[in-house]
Design an enzyme around this catalytic site. Structure first.
Site, PDB file in Angstrom:
ATOM      1  N   GLU A  33       0.806  -1.227   0.000  1.00 17.57           N
ATOM      2  CA  GLU A  33       0.000   0.000   0.000  1.00 17.57           C
ATOM      3  C   GLU A  33       0.835   1.270   0.000  1.00 17.57           C
ATOM      4  O   GLU A  33       0.545   2.216  -0.725  1.00 17.57           O
ATOM      5  CB  GLU A  33      -0.960   0.027   1.201  1.00 17.57           C
ATOM      6  CG  GLU A  33      -2.168  -0.878   1.066  1.00 17.57           C
ATOM      7  CD  GLU A  33      -1.892  -2.304   1.489  1.00 17.57           C
ATOM      8  OE1 GLU A  33      -0.785  -2.579   2.000  1.00 17.57           O
ATOM      9  OE2 GLU A  33      -2.776  -3.164   1.307  1.00 17.57           O
ATOM     10  N   HIS A  75     -10.206  -4.481  10.882  1.00 10.16           N
ATOM     11  CA  HIS A  75     -10.879  -4.366   9.582  1.00 10.16           C
ATOM     12  C   HIS A  75     -12.232  -3.670   9.701  1.00 10.16           C
ATOM     13  O   HIS A  75     -13.078  -3.812   8.825  1.00 10.16           O
ATOM     14  CB  HIS A  75     -11.068  -5.751   8.952  1.00 10.16           C
ATOM     15  CG  HIS A  75      -9.793  -6.376   8.469  1.00 10.16           C
ATOM     16  ND1 HIS A  75      -8.820  -6.818   9.318  1.00 10.16           N
ATOM     17  CD2 HIS A  75      -9.331  -6.607   7.209  1.00 10.16           C
ATOM     18  CE1 HIS A  75      -7.810  -7.321   8.606  1.00 10.16           C
ATOM     19  NE2 HIS A  75      -8.091  -7.192   7.333  1.00 10.16           N
TER      20      HIS A  75
END
Lengths: 332, 453
Positions: B186, B255
């Site tokens: 990322e 998450h």
């Protein structure tokens, strides 16, 4: 003074080019000395990282650059700006935080850009410019403009994870990028033997299939020859290349660094025996390319440019208070 | 002309220092780069280097002197061919003070002006039924057809067709040069995309979920959001960072997080959070066309929901414009993303009790459509802020502050915030439900501000 772009291919510099390298290195040296002086007078504040000692690296790289190549570096960036052809007045006025600076005084020493000269900063977060520069390489490939991204970082930055994320993508996608590691032997105050497992930083791309070589970064001629090889590799679609420039900074990491982590003898030895400008000066004299009068003329011309930049940087006004609120967003 | 050497400031905080030692005596030759003296600052002992060639003419401040003020003359250097008789002519190197900038007058505390109103939206006549997932895909496809500099990159966006199938069909239509599978990296691909943005391309960065954008947040903030300002307007970066945000279902703390307030905090970014498929399509098209960095917060649980979407090639939703999803006279409820549905469901229960709620779908978190919220509160005199995120420094905190600044005299009750519980998201089904705002929480809050407990 503007670095003239030359077509790639020729690896032997002409006499005119050698004189130009000398002038460009001297410009960077004198500019940085003047910046240090203005800092001492309180006209430049905050962070100010001088490039003195490392001049051969960017001068040799830019001498081999193609007309559409791009350049990005860290916070030790004034030399890169000047050699990319940015106006010394605009760079110095940014250091003094004035409206006439490249960023109108809103960026400072570490944050200047010139899309016209394809210079994309000036980045203050160690290593962040490496993926950003890989993105410049991505754009060269996407637009097929035949350019190569020159992505500079220091020996300290090569321990950042994002550098390896960039190596991986650049090699995977065969991006036209030359990674230039300016190894000045110290990551701020930590020597490379204390911060890097394995001293051959040019091998850090080996796992990704990126060729690399160590280069005498104190010799502009050696830097130029290596740059020609690396840029040719990247431009021909073979992917990225790593050049580890063995160099040295004479001053501290930033202005407020007393540099007590290295001996005076070490610094003196580098200055007296390996100075990139002195070496080229000796060659110019020995080869009869310039005589004493010619050298003095270059010196005088460079000093005039730097003096003019320093005067502009003091005469230019501070940004208007209304500038506080501008350039946050582009109004669509 | 002889040159005066001044006491230098060798750190940002130094005002005076000790001249510890001279390394050159009067009469010594000096070369540029030679160390002239050692100076003790408030932090360390530093070396003073000459930047000129010459001969040390006169030492003005003796070694060992303490408290030497910055910019005081400490020595005089003679140039080539000059002798001591020139000393009296020494030219001072003076620092020219910067022209004084006039500070703006302080604003009166009660007079915070409303920002300019966002432009009105076009009214559309024909609609088609679409899922949020299809609407997002169509928005990207239409913008990629219109502008060859737009491309999509992220994990699993191409061959896999998107981890949540949002990019379905894009690889087939646009090819691997413009729909790019990245490694799981990322920070690297967000930085790469920002660099491509500097070079004039218009990247769409898909984070598989916004949770992973924390790996890349340095580039979102330092490389994308701040660069236009740091460059004095010279260096734009047009880029969209998009992906599912907030809690999905039973995926645990790492998450399940709402990043609206994180990104909304930062100048230089726009932050959007669509609810319906029409929001999703119209706002994503606006985000891709916007010349600034945009963070686009989707929601996994909404991807399969179906809505009416205007069937018009020019359909777009202006950034900065909230939407009144349900009109009502008694209480205003603000919400964004999936919480808009929770607010609408609560409004139906309240209606049965005689309370008509006005539900505002914020859509744009930064800039926030303050005008629409304030106009609503001037009508209802009550407001409940609903969000999935944590309460501390959240979007509800911002709305409460906006009420103080713009609607203080119109409020008949304190602002009430309904937020996610101030804990990391638990996994257990019962605890997860307790951690998220539920319809009944909103109903209770609305009753409370209407004094109808």
């Amino acid at each position: 003074m503007v670095a003239k772009k030359k077509e790639r291919g020729a690896s032997e510099p002409t006499p005119e080019e050698l004189v130009r390298y000398y002038r460009e290195m001297l410009l960077v040296r004198r500019f940085e000395e003047k910046a240090g002086q203005l800092y001492g007078m309180g006209l430049i504040n905050g962070f100010c990282h001088l490039y003195i000692g490392q001049e051969a690296v960017v001068v040799g790289m830019q001498a081999a650059a193609g007309p559409t190549d791009s350049c990005i570096t860290s916070y030790r960036d004034h030399g890169h700006m000047l050699v990319c052809g940015m106006d010394p007045k605009g760079v110095m006025a940014e250091l003094t935080g004035r409206f006439g600076g490249y960023s109108h005084g809103k960026g400072g020493s570490m944050h200047m850009f010139s899309r016209e000269k394809r210079f994309y900063g000036g980045h203050g977060i160690v290593g962040a410019q490496v993926p950003l520069g890989t993105g410049l390489g991505f754009a060269h490939k996407y637009t097929k403009d035949n350019g190569v991204a020159h992505v500079y970082c220091g020996d300290g930055a090569v321990n950042q994870g994002q550098v390896y994320e960039s190596f991986n993508m650049a090699s995977l996608w065969k991006l036209p990028v030359v990674f230039v590691i300016e190894n000045n032997k110290y990551a701020m105050g930590t020597s490379s033997v204390r911060h890097a497992a394995g001293q051959e930083l040019y091998k850090r791309g080996a796992a990704y299939g990126i060729p690399g070589e160590a280069v005498d970064g104190m010799s502009v001629i050696a830097v130029h020859a290596a740059a020609v090889r690396a840029l040719e590799h990247a431009r021909s679609g073979q992917g990225p290349y790593i050049l580890e420039m063995m160099t040295y900074r004479y001053r501290g990491h930033s202005m407020s660094d007393p540099a007590k982590y290295r001996s005076k003898e070490e610094v003196t030895k580098m200055r007296e025996q390996h100075d990139p400008i002195d070496h080229l000066k000796e060659k110019l004299l020995a080869d009869g390319l310039l005589d004493d009068a010619g050298l003095k003329e270059v010196d005088r011309a460079v000093k005039a440019v730097v003096t003019e930049a320093a005067e502009f940087a003091q005469a230019s006004p501070e940004p208007d208070p209304s500038e506080l609120w501008t350039d946050v967003l582009i109004e669509a | 002309m002889p040159i005066q050497i001044l006491m230098p400031a060798l750190s940002p905080t130094m005002t005076e220092g000790k001249l510890a030692k001279w390394l050159k005596a009067e009469g010594d030759a000096v070369k540029s780069g030679d160390v002239l003296a050692e100076i003790e600052t408030d932090k360390a002992t530093m070396e003073l280097e000459s930047i000129e060639d010459g001969v040390m003419g006169k030492i003005v401040v003796a070694a060992g002197t303490e408290g030497v003020a910055v910019n005081a003359v400490i020595a005089v250097l003679l140039g080539e061919g000059e002798d001591a008789s020139a000393l009296s002519a020494a030219a001072p190197i003076t620092a020219t003070p910067a022209p004084v900038a006039v500070a703006p007058a302080a604003a009166a505390p009660a007079a915070v002006p409303l920002p300019p109103a966002a432009p009105d939206e076009k009214v559309y006549a024909s609609f088609k039924r679409q899922t949020v997932r299809e609407a997002l895909r169509d928005a990207m496809a239409e913008e990629m057809r219109a502008d060859p500099s737009v491309f999509l990159l992220g994990e699993e966006v191409a061959q896999y067709q998107g981890a949540y199938k949002v990019s379905q069909g894009l690889l087939e239509e646009f090819g691997a040069d413009r729909v790019i599978d990245t490694p799981i990296t990322e920070m690297g691909f967000a930085g790469l995309a920002c660099g491509a943005g500097y070079a004039g391309l218009r990247p769409i960065v898909e984070f598989m979920t916004m949770n992973f954008s924390m790996q890349a947040i340095d580039h979102v903030i330092n490389s994308a959001a701040k660069t236009l300002y740091m460059s004095g307007g010279q260096q734009p970066c047009s880029i969209v960072f998009r992906g599912p945000n907030g809690a999905a279902s039973r995926v645990g703390a790492q998450h399940s997080q709402d990043y609206a307030s994180w990104y909304a905090h930062c100048p230089g970014l726009k932050v959007l959070a669509p609810w319906s498929a029409a929001d999703a399509k119209g706002l994503l098209k606006a985000a891709i066309r916007d010349p600034n960095p945009v963070v686009f917060l989707e929601n996994e649980l909404l991807y399969g929901s179906t809505f009416d979407v205007p069937d018009d090639p020019d359909f777009i939703v202006p950034i900065g414009k909230a939407k009144i999803e349900r009109a009502g006279a008694h209480v205003t409820i603000t919400a964004y993303s999936r919480m808009v549905q929770v607010a609408l469901d609560a409004a139906e229960i309240l209606k049965a009790e005689g309370i008509e709620a006005e539900v505002i779908n914020l859509r744009s978190i930064r800039p926030l459509d303050i005008n629409t919220i304030v106009a609503s509160v001037k009508k209802t005199n009550r407001i409940v802020s609903l969000e999935e995120g944590w309460p501390v420094a959240g979007i509800g905190s911002e709305i409460a502050a906006v009420m103080m600044e713009h609607a203080f005299d119109w409020l008949d009750a304190p602002v009430v915030r309904v937020c996610g519980a101030d804990v990391p998201m638990p996994y257990a089904a019962n605890l997860e439900k307790l951690a998220l705002p539920q319809i009944e929480h909103v109903v209770e809050a609305a009753r409370a501000v209407c004094y109808r407990r």
